[in-house]
Design a protein around this motif. Structure first.
Motif, PDB file in Angstrom:
ATOM      1  N   TYR A  54      30.904  28.001  56.426  1.00  0.00           N
ATOM      2  CA  TYR A  54      31.006  29.299  55.506  1.00  0.00           C
ATOM      3  C   TYR A  54      32.183  30.155  55.637  1.00  0.00           C
ATOM      4  O   TYR A  54      32.786  30.501  54.718  1.00  0.00           O
ATOM      5  CB  TYR A  54      29.898  30.192  56.105  1.00  0.00           C
ATOM      6  CG  TYR A  54      29.644  31.587  55.558  1.00  0.00           C
ATOM      7  CD1 TYR A  54      28.855  31.763  54.295  1.00  0.00           C
ATOM      8  CD2 TYR A  54      30.027  32.742  56.134  1.00  0.00           C
ATOM      9  CE1 TYR A  54      28.882  33.211  53.842  1.00  0.00           C
ATOM     10  CE2 TYR A  54      30.102  33.892  55.530  1.00  0.00           C
ATOM     11  CZ  TYR A  54      29.256  34.061  54.647  1.00  0.00           C
ATOM     12  OH  TYR A  54      29.191  35.481  54.000  1.00  0.00           O
ATOM     13  N   ARG A  58      34.970  30.847  52.570  1.00  0.00           N
ATOM     14  CA  ARG A  58      35.235  32.200  52.318  1.00  0.00           C
ATOM     15  C   ARG A  58      36.810  32.714  52.096  1.00  0.00           C
ATOM     16  O   ARG A  58      37.416  33.066  51.350  1.00  0.00           O
ATOM     17  CB  ARG A  58      34.392  33.406  52.951  1.00  0.00           C
ATOM     18  CG  ARG A  58      33.133  33.832  52.564  1.00  0.00           C
ATOM     19  CD  ARG A  58      32.794  34.755  53.397  1.00  0.00           C
ATOM     20  NE  ARG A  58      33.318  35.832  53.757  1.00  0.00           N
ATOM     21  CZ  ARG A  58      32.914  37.183  53.352  1.00  0.00           C
ATOM     22  NH1 ARG A  58      31.939  37.403  52.779  1.00  0.00           N
ATOM     23  NH2 ARG A  58      33.646  38.214  53.676  1.00  0.00           N
ATOM     24  N   ALA A  62      38.963  32.968  48.950  1.00  0.00           N
ATOM     25  CA  ALA A  62      40.002  34.288  48.552  1.00  0.00           C
ATOM     26  C   ALA A  62      41.302  34.184  48.846  1.00  0.00           C
ATOM     27  O   ALA A  62      41.938  35.268  48.789  1.00  0.00           O
ATOM     28  CB  ALA A  62      39.328  35.325  49.554  1.00  0.00           C
ATOM     29  N   ASP A 338      17.843  38.871  55.167  1.00  0.00           N
ATOM     30  CA  ASP A 338      18.971  39.564  54.747  1.00  0.00           C
ATOM     31  C   ASP A 338      19.988  38.471  54.431  1.00  0.00           C
ATOM     32  O   ASP A 338      20.846  38.340  55.452  1.00  0.00           O
ATOM     33  CB  ASP A 338      19.448  40.900  55.553  1.00  0.00           C
ATOM     34  CG  ASP A 338      20.543  41.552  54.631  1.00  0.00           C
ATOM     35  OD1 ASP A 338      20.772  41.143  53.646  1.00  0.00           O
ATOM     36  OD2 ASP A 338      21.003  42.601  55.368  1.00  0.00           O
ATOM     37  N   ARG A 340      22.182  38.677  51.888  1.00  0.00           N
ATOM     38  CA  ARG A 340      22.990  39.068  50.638  1.00  0.00           C
ATOM     39  C   ARG A 340      24.376  38.622  50.979  1.00  0.00           C
ATOM     40  O   ARG A 340      25.178  38.842  49.652  1.00  0.00           O
ATOM     41  CB  ARG A 340      23.054  40.674  50.767  1.00  0.00           C
ATOM     42  CG  ARG A 340      21.906  41.034  50.109  1.00  0.00           C
ATOM     43  CD  ARG A 340      21.781  42.733  50.202  1.00  0.00           C
ATOM     44  NE  ARG A 340      21.580  43.236  51.404  1.00  0.00           N
ATOM     45  CZ  ARG A 340      21.801  44.460  52.019  1.00  0.00           C
ATOM     46  NH1 ARG A 340      22.141  45.548  51.060  1.00  0.00           N
ATOM     47  NH2 ARG A 340      21.814  44.806  52.954  1.00  0.00           N
ATOM     48  N   HIS A 341      24.880  38.229  51.906  1.00  0.00           N
ATOM     49  CA  HIS A 341      26.394  37.812  52.146  1.00  0.00           C
ATOM     50  C   HIS A 341      26.463  36.341  51.849  1.00  0.00           C
ATOM     51  O   HIS A 341      27.534  35.719  52.164  1.00  0.00           O
ATOM     52  CB  HIS A 341      26.635  38.108  53.606  1.00  0.00           C
ATOM     53  CG  HIS A 341      25.885  37.482  54.485  1.00  0.00           C
ATOM     54  ND1 HIS A 341      24.543  37.901  54.925  1.00  0.00           N
ATOM     55  CD2 HIS A 341      26.093  36.475  55.683  1.00  0.00           C
ATOM     56  CE1 HIS A 341      24.189  37.165  55.751  1.00  0.00           C
ATOM     57  NE2 HIS A 341      25.097  36.362  56.300  1.00  0.00           N
ATOM     58  N   PHE A 347      33.045  33.168  45.937  1.00  0.00           N
ATOM     59  CA  PHE A 347      33.736  34.148  46.631  1.00  0.00           C
ATOM     60  C   PHE A 347      35.200  34.132  46.091  1.00  0.00           C
ATOM     61  O   PHE A 347      35.692  33.245  45.360  1.00  0.00           O
ATOM     62  CB  PHE A 347      34.045  33.929  48.158  1.00  0.00           C
ATOM     63  CG  PHE A 347      34.179  35.121  48.894  1.00  0.00           C
ATOM     64  CD1 PHE A 347      33.068  36.062  48.819  1.00  0.00           C
ATOM     65  CD2 PHE A 347      35.184  35.222  49.511  1.00  0.00           C
ATOM     66  CE1 PHE A 347      33.368  37.262  49.625  1.00  0.00           C
ATOM     67  CE2 PHE A 347      35.455  36.422  50.135  1.00  0.00           C
ATOM     68  CZ  PHE A 347      34.602  37.405  50.330  1.00  0.00           C
ATOM     69  N   GLY A 348      35.995  35.355  46.162  1.00  0.00           N
ATOM     70  CA  GLY A 348      37.270  35.488  45.781  1.00  0.00           C
ATOM     71  C   GLY A 348      37.108  35.878  44.312  1.00  0.00           C
ATOM     72  O   GLY A 348      36.055  36.174  43.736  1.00  0.00           O
ATOM     73  N   VAL A 349      38.319  35.855  43.659  1.00  0.00           N
ATOM     74  CA  VAL A 349      38.364  36.595  42.196  1.00  0.00           C
ATOM     75  C   VAL A 349      37.657  35.854  41.260  1.00  0.00           C
ATOM     76  O   VAL A 349      37.377  36.427  40.022  1.00  0.00           O
ATOM     77  CB  VAL A 349      39.821  36.652  41.732  1.00  0.00           C
ATOM     78  CG1 VAL A 349      40.619  37.560  42.674  1.00  0.00           C
ATOM     79  CG2 VAL A 349      40.718  35.412  41.575  1.00  0.00           C
ATOM     80  N   HIS A 350      37.358  34.535  41.540  1.00  0.00           N
ATOM     81  CA  HIS A 350      36.463  33.773  40.441  1.00  0.00           C
ATOM     82  C   HIS A 350      35.169  33.852  40.664  1.00  0.00           C
ATOM     83  O   HIS A 350      34.059  33.153  40.066  1.00  0.00           O
ATOM     84  CB  HIS A 350      36.740  32.447  40.446  1.00  0.00           C
ATOM     85  CG  HIS A 350      38.123  32.295  39.776  1.00  0.00           C
ATOM     86  ND1 HIS A 350      38.363  31.884  38.494  1.00  0.00           N
ATOM     87  CD2 HIS A 350      39.430  32.124  40.391  1.00  0.00           C
ATOM     88  CE1 HIS A 350      39.615  31.804  38.244  1.00  0.00           C
ATOM     89  NE2 HIS A 350      40.261  32.041  39.433  1.00  0.00           N
ATOM     90  N   GLN A 351      34.703  34.498  41.673  1.00  0.00           N
ATOM     91  CA  GLN A 351      33.115  34.802  41.888  1.00  0.00           C
ATOM     92  C   GLN A 351      32.395  35.044  40.485  1.00  0.00           C
ATOM     93  O   GLN A 351      32.724  35.876  39.849  1.00  0.00           O
ATOM     94  CB  GLN A 351      32.725  35.822  42.753  1.00  0.00           C
ATOM     95  CG  GLN A 351      31.400  35.823  43.331  1.00  0.00           C
ATOM     96  CD  GLN A 351      31.046  36.943  44.502  1.00  0.00           C
ATOM     97  OE1 GLN A 351      31.256  38.089  44.230  1.00  0.00           O
ATOM     98  NE2 GLN A 351      30.355  36.459  45.774  1.00  0.00           N
ATOM     99  N   CYS A 352      31.048  34.645  40.343  1.00  0.00           N
ATOM    100  CA  CYS A 352      30.599  34.540  39.160  1.00  0.00           C
ATOM    101  C   CYS A 352      30.425  36.069  38.512  1.00  0.00           C
ATOM    102  O   CYS A 352      30.027  36.830  39.226  1.00  0.00           O
ATOM    103  CB  CYS A 352      28.936  34.276  39.495  1.00  0.00           C
ATOM    104  SG  CYS A 352      27.920  34.242  38.019  1.00  0.00           S
ATOM    105  N   GLN A 355      26.670  37.811  37.870  1.00  0.00           N
ATOM    106  CA  GLN A 355      25.869  37.763  38.823  1.00  0.00           C
ATOM    107  C   GLN A 355      24.861  38.577  39.034  1.00  0.00           C
ATOM    108  O   GLN A 355      23.602  38.330  39.396  1.00  0.00           O
ATOM    109  CB  GLN A 355      26.371  37.441  40.153  1.00  0.00           C
ATOM    110  CG  GLN A 355      27.507  38.733  40.691  1.00  0.00           C
ATOM    111  CD  GLN A 355      28.222  38.725  41.978  1.00  0.00           C
ATOM    112  OE1 GLN A 355      27.726  38.887  42.850  1.00  0.00           O
ATOM    113  NE2 GLN A 355      29.424  38.484  41.690  1.00  0.00           N
TER     114      GLN A 355
END
Lengths: 403, 64
Positions: A54, A58, A62, A338, A340-341, A347-352, A355
């Protein structure tokens, strides 16, 4: 570039373990513990790095030294079809990616998506009405999972009601399993031509919808008509098959976890539903081939160096089972967790981009479907459900249900 | 807690709004982050930390 592959390098992808349709292949889970960045061999003999932890996923997603440009040497292609030619800014790096993406982010802002919730609720309720008055057993994929996102995207883009049937038929034909390549190509061309023509209509007569906003960008000189049409097609492609598969796969998974399903069915607390959706996104993975990237500079990660020009595969379904990130029984579906992460959306600038819309649709779908049809169940054994092991997006081809 | 944002990095996913809606908002025209409160009260700290953690563009900085 060396493509020589030693016998110790495992092939990618591999099948899931028999009887475990929701779990990543054990070989990749083992790599996460033993060799979290290690080489795999693709169909063409190339040997990109498979990243399974993970934190590493990430960090790399990023990292500006990592590119999504599928035209770069070393980019890991997962099939000989190339692919990506119609994916627009999804396959561009910044600053061009950012320029185009920012032109379409506004409609996906949290508050604007939340304002669409009653519309989505009505779409889902109408489809459930149709299920309840129709024959059973019925294929939930064809009768429910596929139409939900198409109807929602129709509303979002601003497809007039009179064109909904055309839009839905062609959207479904693009991804139908039994469609021939000619049928798919024809349906894709129909949609492209239709959306291009519809952008023209929005130029003349703007309404409150995404295509009208794109039309306004054409008038402002930010986009060409062709770019605006491509973005419309992209939003359809990106939002349709993904959401449809998540609806069906999530429904299968909940049926296999009756205690979890009961928690969801009994609640009217939107927070409980939202938490459940995040956990389903973490636990299940429609993007079972991970995310493809290529290093454009040397990068030190996990005690080794990824060199410029080497491919990277970020297997987020394995990252989302990483006990470092999800310490409590990460291989268990627990809708009260939980989660949510998670990085199911990347992740990064191409994240969906979509969403927030996906989350809201899934919240409405899972809570409504099982509350309104409390006895909903599979009409065949789990072993007879055709899982999409070989498809680009994971899910189920068919889900015969009854109640 | 002192919060700073970098609008140039933001990609407008709005997860900060979901995590702490009294601290973060999104611009109407392009969904880019807007900081409503650069010194949020202690009862917002968990949500703000969550926002910084899930921000995919690493556009939120915290000084505690």
């Amino acid at each position: 570039m060396s493509t020589a592959a030693g016998p110790e390098i495992p092939d990618f992808p591999v099948a899931r373990a028999p009887g475990c349709p929701f779990d990543p292949p054990p070989v990749w889970q083992a790599l996460r513990n033993n060799a979290p960045v290690s080489k795999v061999r693709l169909w063409d003999g190339s040997t990109p790095w498979l990243v399974t932890r993970y934190a590493d996923q990430r960090a790399l997603l990023a990292d500006p030294r990592v590119s999504v440009d599928s035209g770069r040497p070393g980019y890991p292609h997962l099939s000989p079809h190339g692919g990506g030619s119609n994916l627009g800014f999804l396959r561009m790096d910044d600053p061009e990616h950012s320029r185009l993406r920012r032109l379409v982010t506004a409609p996906f802002a949290v508050k604007r998506i939340e304002a669409m919730r009653p519309m989505v609720q009505k779409i889902v309720d109408d489809l459930v009405d149709g299920l309840l008055t129709g024959p059973k057993p019925v294929d939930l994929v064809e009768a429910f999972a596929l139409p939900v996102p198409t109807l929602v995207i129709s509303e979002l883009l601003g497809v007039p009601y009179s064109d909904h049937q055309f839009f839905q038929e062609n959207s479904t034909a693009v991804i139908r399993r039994t469609a021939t390549m000619e049928e798919r190509t024809a349906a894709g061309r129909n949609l492209g031509e239709y959306l291009g023509e519809l952008v023209g209509r929005k130029l003349a007569e703007p309404r409150d919808d995404v295509l009208s906003e794109l039309a306004a960008r054409i008038k402002a000189g930010d986009l060409t008509h062709r770019e605006a049409t491509q973005i419309g097609v992209l939003l359809l492609i990106a939002g349709h098959e993904t959401t449809a598969n998540m609806i069906a796969l999530g429904t299968v998974a909940l049926m296999e976890h009756p205690n979890q399903l009961e928690l969801l069915r009994r609640t009217d607390d939107p927070h409980v539903v939202a938490t459940a959706v995040e956990e389903l996104l973490r636990y299940l993975h429609i993007t079972h081939n991970g995310m493809q990237r290529v290093a454009v500079d040397d990068i030190d990660i996990a005690g080794l160096t990824v060199h410029a020009g080497e491919g990277l595969l970020m297997l987020n379904e394995v990252g989302n089972r990483d006990p470092e990130a999800f310490p409590e029984a990460p291989d268990t579906l627990d809708i009260t967790r939980d989660a949510r992460h998670h990085i199911a959306f990347g992740f990064g600038v191409h994240q969906c981009l979509g969403q927030s819309l996906a989350r809201m649709e899934l919240q409405v779908v899972y809570s409504t479907l099982h509350r309104r049809i409390p006895t909903l169940r599979r009409a065949v054994g789990l072993d007879r459900i055709p899982f999409k092991h070989d498809a680009f997006i994971y899910g189920v081809h068919e889900l015969p249900v009854t109640w | 807690m002192k919060v700073t944002i970098e609008q140039d990095r933001c990609i407008g996913t709005g997860q900060c709004v979901l995590a702490a809606s009294s601290v973060f908002d999104q611009r109407d025209e392009d969904g880019i982050v807007v900081l409503l409160d650069d010194n949020p009260p202690a009862d917002q700290a968990d949500g703000v930390r969550r926002a910084a953690m899930v921000c995919p563009a690493l556009a939120i900085r915290l000084a505690e």
